[in-house]
Design an enzyme around this catalytic site. Sequence first.
Site, PDB file in Angstrom:
ATOM      1  N   ARG A 148      10.891  11.177  -6.422  1.00 20.41           N
ATOM      2  CA  ARG A 148      11.069   9.762  -6.729  1.00 20.41           C
ATOM      3  C   ARG A 148      11.751   9.102  -5.530  1.00 20.41           C
ATOM      4  O   ARG A 148      12.463   9.758  -4.772  1.00 20.41           O
ATOM      5  CB  ARG A 148      11.947   9.574  -7.971  1.00 20.41           C
ATOM      6  CG  ARG A 148      11.415  10.184  -9.256  1.00 20.41           C
ATOM      7  CD  ARG A 148      12.396   9.949 -10.398  1.00 20.41           C
ATOM      8  NE  ARG A 148      11.904  10.456 -11.672  1.00 20.41           N
ATOM      9  CZ  ARG A 148      12.191  11.655 -12.168  1.00 20.41           C
ATOM     10  NH1 ARG A 148      12.992  12.484 -11.477  1.00 20.41           N
ATOM     11  NH2 ARG A 148      11.706  12.049 -13.329  1.00 20.41           N
ATOM     12  N   HIS A 244       5.989   5.744  -5.424  1.00 18.90           N
ATOM     13  CA  HIS A 244       5.609   6.530  -6.598  1.00 18.90           C
ATOM     14  C   HIS A 244       4.152   6.987  -6.508  1.00 18.90           C
ATOM     15  O   HIS A 244       3.777   7.990  -7.116  1.00 18.90           O
ATOM     16  CB  HIS A 244       5.836   5.723  -7.870  1.00 18.90           C
ATOM     17  CG  HIS A 244       6.404   6.544  -8.995  1.00 18.90           C
ATOM     18  ND1 HIS A 244       7.665   7.105  -8.951  1.00 18.90           N
ATOM     19  CD2 HIS A 244       5.877   6.921 -10.186  1.00 18.90           C
ATOM     20  CE1 HIS A 244       7.891   7.773 -10.072  1.00 18.90           C
ATOM     21  NE2 HIS A 244       6.818   7.685 -10.831  1.00 18.90           N
ATOM     22  N   ARG A 247       4.063  10.361  -5.060  1.00 18.00           N
ATOM     23  CA  ARG A 247       4.485  11.351  -6.068  1.00 18.00           C
ATOM     24  C   ARG A 247       3.327  11.662  -7.016  1.00 18.00           C
ATOM     25  O   ARG A 247       3.056  12.828  -7.327  1.00 18.00           O
ATOM     26  CB  ARG A 247       5.694  10.781  -6.811  1.00 18.00           C
ATOM     27  CG  ARG A 247       6.242  11.628  -7.954  1.00 18.00           C
ATOM     28  CD  ARG A 247       7.558  10.990  -8.384  1.00 18.00           C
ATOM     29  NE  ARG A 247       7.902  11.270  -9.761  1.00 18.00           N
ATOM     30  CZ  ARG A 247       8.613  12.326 -10.170  1.00 18.00           C
ATOM     31  NH1 ARG A 247       8.999  13.226  -9.297  1.00 18.00           N
ATOM     32  NH2 ARG A 247       8.929  12.474 -11.438  1.00 18.00           N
ATOM     33  N   HIS A 270      10.175  16.077 -14.918  1.00 17.45           N
ATOM     34  CA  HIS A 270       9.886  15.347 -16.147  1.00 17.45           C
ATOM     35  C   HIS A 270      10.576  16.027 -17.316  1.00 17.45           C
ATOM     36  O   HIS A 270      10.451  17.234 -17.496  1.00 17.45           O
ATOM     37  CB  HIS A 270       8.378  15.310 -16.417  1.00 17.45           C
ATOM     38  CG  HIS A 270       7.631  14.376 -15.523  1.00 17.45           C
ATOM     39  ND1 HIS A 270       6.279  14.497 -15.264  1.00 17.45           N
ATOM     40  CD2 HIS A 270       8.053  13.293 -14.811  1.00 17.45           C
ATOM     41  CE1 HIS A 270       5.902  13.535 -14.443  1.00 17.45           C
ATOM     42  NE2 HIS A 270       6.950  12.797 -14.159  1.00 17.45           N
ATOM     43  N   TYR A 279      -1.435  12.996 -15.737  1.00 16.70           N
ATOM     44  CA  TYR A 279      -2.251  13.443 -14.608  1.00 16.70           C
ATOM     45  C   TYR A 279      -3.554  14.080 -15.064  1.00 16.70           C
ATOM     46  O   TYR A 279      -4.530  14.092 -14.311  1.00 16.70           O
ATOM     47  CB  TYR A 279      -1.451  14.410 -13.734  1.00 16.70           C
ATOM     48  CG  TYR A 279      -0.221  13.753 -13.178  1.00 16.70           C
ATOM     49  CD1 TYR A 279      -0.321  12.747 -12.227  1.00 16.70           C
ATOM     50  CD2 TYR A 279       1.053  14.084 -13.646  1.00 16.70           C
ATOM     51  CE1 TYR A 279       0.801  12.100 -11.748  1.00 16.70           C
ATOM     52  CE2 TYR A 279       2.177  13.453 -13.176  1.00 16.70           C
ATOM     53  CZ  TYR A 279       2.051  12.456 -12.222  1.00 16.70           C
ATOM     54  OH  TYR A 279       3.167  11.813 -11.768  1.00 16.70           O
TER      55      TYR A 279
END
Length: 300
Positions: A148, A244, A247, A270, A279
Site C-alpha cells: 500500500r 494501488h 498493488r 488482507h 482478483y
Amino acid sequence: MGWQVKITDYKSYLKIERALSENSIENYTRDILKLVNYIETYEINVGPITIDKDQIKQFIYEVSKVISPRTQARIISGLRSFFDYLVFEGYREDNPLDLIQSPKIGRKLPDVLSNEEINKIIGSIDLSHPQGERNRTILETIYGCGLRVSELINLKISDLFFDEGFIKVTGKGDKVRFVPIHTSTMKFINLYISHIRSLITPKKEDTDILFLNRRGKRLTRQMIFIILKDLCAKAKINKSVGPHTLRHSFATYLLKEGVDLRAIQQLLGHESITTTEIYVHLDNSYLKEVVEKFHPRKEI
C-alpha cells in the site's frame, strides 16, 4: 448541538478500540462532517442524539444530486457506523440509518497493468536525475512487494531484513507482517541507499525512513500519486493509475501464475480472504484454466 464532542469521541473509539490508522479515521469522519455542514447550512436544530431518519433521508437526497451512487453508498455506510457507535455507547436507542437502503452498485474492479505497461512506466523515468533513481526504486518496491502507498512511505531502513529475504511492513491498524522481497528489488533499494539517500541529510524525525525527498523528509501519499501520474503521461498509459494499481497488478500477476489465493492474502496483508477474492474476478480465463487442470472428471 454536541456534534463535535461526539465526533471526537467516535474518533477516539476508532483509534483505540478498532486500532484504525489516521487516514482511515479521517475517511470515516469526513462524511459525518458533510452531514454537520448540511445541518448548519439549513439551520436545522438537531444534534447527533436527536436527529431522525427523515432528516437523514433529506440530507442523502440533497447530496445524491451531485454525487455518484458509489459515493452515496459510502456516505450511508459511514453514517451508519457512526450511529451504531452512538447506540453501542448508550447515547441513542436506535440507528436512524437502519431502514435506509444504499443504492445498488456493481463491484468496481480495479484497473490492472500488464508487465509490459509496468516496464513502459519505469522506462519513462529520467535516471540522469537523482530523483529518477529514487522513483524507479519506489515503483519497483510497490510493485515487487505489493505494498500500500502508506506502507511504502513509512518503510524504514531498519525494516529491511535482506539477509533473511524479507521486509517488515506496518499495514492497516498498525498490523505488522513480513513480506518476501525479490533479489532484484533488493538490488534497486541498495543502489538507492548507497548512491542517492546517502547524499541526503534526513530530518531528525525521519532518520530511519527509507524514501526521502530532497529536503530529507519522508514523502507524502500525494507525492507518490503525482510521481506515478506524471510517469504514466510520459509512457502514454491511458488508464486510471495510482499506487494501488501497482498493488492490484502484483496480486493479479501472481494469481494468473497459479499462486494460491491464501498466499496472496498473506502477502497483501488482507484481514479477510473476501477482499483478496476480487482478483479472481479480474481474469475469468484463470478460472477456466483451473477447472480444466483440476476438474475431478477431466480424464473421462
